[in-house]
Design an enzyme around this catalytic site. Structure first.
Site, mmCIF file in Angstrom:
data_model
loop_
_atom_site.group_PDB
_atom_site.id
_atom_site.type_symbol
_atom_site.label_atom_id
_atom_site.label_comp_id
_atom_site.label_asym_id
_atom_site.label_seq_id
_atom_site.Cartn_x
_atom_site.Cartn_y
_atom_site.Cartn_z
ATOM 1 N N GLY A 77 0.797 -1.217 0.000
ATOM 2 C CA GLY A 77 0.000 0.000 0.000
ATOM 3 C C GLY A 77 0.830 1.268 0.000
ATOM 4 N N CYS A 78 0.238 2.331 0.537
ATOM 5 C CA CYS A 78 0.797 3.674 0.392
ATOM 6 C C CYS A 78 2.135 3.872 1.094
ATOM 7 C CB CYS A 78 -0.195 4.708 0.916
ATOM 8 S SG CYS A 78 -1.744 4.793 -0.020
ATOM 9 N N TYR A 79 2.466 3.026 2.064
ATOM 10 C CA TYR A 79 3.712 3.224 2.812
ATOM 11 C C TYR A 79 4.878 2.424 2.249
ATOM 12 C CZ TYR A 79 2.435 -1.258 5.006
ATOM 13 O OH TYR A 79 2.102 -2.568 5.234
#
Length: 387
Positions: A152-154
């Site tokens: 995901g985004c991290y």
């Protein structure tokens, strides 16, 4: 042995959409009046003006993947159909970005690349984009390849952490890190608020970095890596998730995410900053993943930051939307390009499913805009005054 992020490059697909266009498209595909009003409200509050996509289908009624049906609704492509477009578009974008990265950072020859770390959560292919960029750029066949998938985004932080560890262990290592996401391929028309929010926020893009322990070249800014840290927000697992459905990947995105992040961010940051003998007041520049405008507002409020502290994050959100894992690297690149001081302690933060919070302490060294770069007329007046 210190590791350095010598250069960051970014790239987007060729198709760009204004927020107004995508808002009206979405309203046209939804029939329920209340949901239409919700679309209007959510899109108008995102802080996004433009986003990029690997698909041009949204500009036409008869697209290749997404098509407007006879009843005015949008068809729902299968996960396999969406993934087939991912495999093609991701390969093209990865190769283009890798070439751009090496061209912009000539101190590293392609023959010197020892590792490729590729992060993506919006599709799967094997051989994947990292394989094709090796082949098409002519990298050595013994280059070590690693894929960080579905985080995901991290994901930029695990990728950069892995690269830094390679370089700290081996002075000869030169790592190409790439984060590439095609979020728009998972568009799903639904009257559920979390689906509308996801459609309003997410976009496509890619970012790459060159990491090594080699002494940086004078005259261009870079980051020295001080460390990374992972943390989990308590009792938050159900509020953000990303799973695979029959008609694309499904995003679970609770309205409580900004508040959950905001109420925990001071304690989470205390861990990594304290480890390096720092406090929030010692941070000169903040590179915060712009997951959404509300998240940035919470971070700004809870940390007591000035209005200008998250200006770069808001700028990236405005111009590109939330591209998942590459987004925080767009922010870091922007800070490098606008650097006016010779040194800045930088704290980078990203969030993702779990809720997971990844943080990094970096030291930005070197200025992209020299202090001497002032108006010639002003310089001439100053010199005259001295004489």
């Amino acid at each position: 042995m210190a590791a350095y992020i010598h250069h960051i490059a970014t790239e987007t697909p060729e198709f760009i959409y204004s927020n107004e266009f995508t808002r009206e498209r979405m309203k046209g595909w939804i029939s329920e009046p209340r949901a239409k009003r919700m679309v209007e409200m959510i899109y108008d509050r995102t802080g996004i003006e433009t986003r990029y996509s690997a698909s041009d289908d949204f500009m036409k009624e008869e697209g290749g993947l997404f098509r407007t049906q006879e009843d005015g609704t949008l068809n729902s492509p299968s996960t396999g159909e969406r993934n087939a477009l991912y495999a093609k578009a991701a390969r093209e974008l990865a190769v283009k970005l890798a070439r751009k990265t090496l061209a912009e950072c000539p101190q590293f020859a392609k023959e010197e690349i020892t590792h490729v770390v590729f992060a993506s959560c919006t599709g799967f292919a094997n051989p994947g984009p990292e394989y094709h960029l090796m082949r098409e750029l002519g990298l050595r066949e013994d280059v070590e390849r690693y894929t960080i998938g579905f985080m995901g985004c991290y994901a930029a932080f695990p990728a950069l952490r892995m690269a830094a560890q390679f370089c700290e262990a081996n002075a000869e290592a030169v790592v190409l890190v790439m984060c590439l996401e095609l979020c728009s391929l998972h568009l799903q028309v639904s009257e559920k608020p979390e689906s509308i929010v996801a459609n309003a926020l997410f976009a496509d893009g890619a970012a790459a970095a060159l990491v090594s322990a080699r002494a940086p070249v004078a005259g261009r800014p870079f980051y020295r890596v001080h460390g990374f840290r992972s943390a989990l927000v308590p009792s938050s697992e159900a509020h953000m998730a990303w799973d695979i459905g029959d008609h694309g990947f499904n995003m679970v995105l609770s309205a409580y995410v900004p508040e959950l992040i905001g109420s925990n961010i001071r304690e989470i940051l205390g861990g990594i900053l304290g480890k390096h003998g720092l406090a929030a007041g010692d941070i000169d520049e903040w590179a915060v993943h712009p997951g959404g405008r509300a998240i940035l507002d919470q971070i700004e409020e809870q940390l007591g930051l000035g209005a200008e502290a998250l200006e770069m994050s808001r700028s990236v959100l405005r111009d590109y939307g939330n591209m998942s894992s590459p987004t925080v690297m767009f922010v870091l690149k922007g800070l490098l390009e606008e650097a006016e001081t010779e040194r800045a302690m930088t704290c980078a933060i990203a969030f993702g499913p779990g809720l997971t919070v990844e943080t990094a302490v970096l030291e930005r060294c070197g200025a992209a805009i020299p202090p001497a770069a002032v108006e010639p007329a002003v310089m001439a007046q100053a010199q005259a005054a001295v004489v």
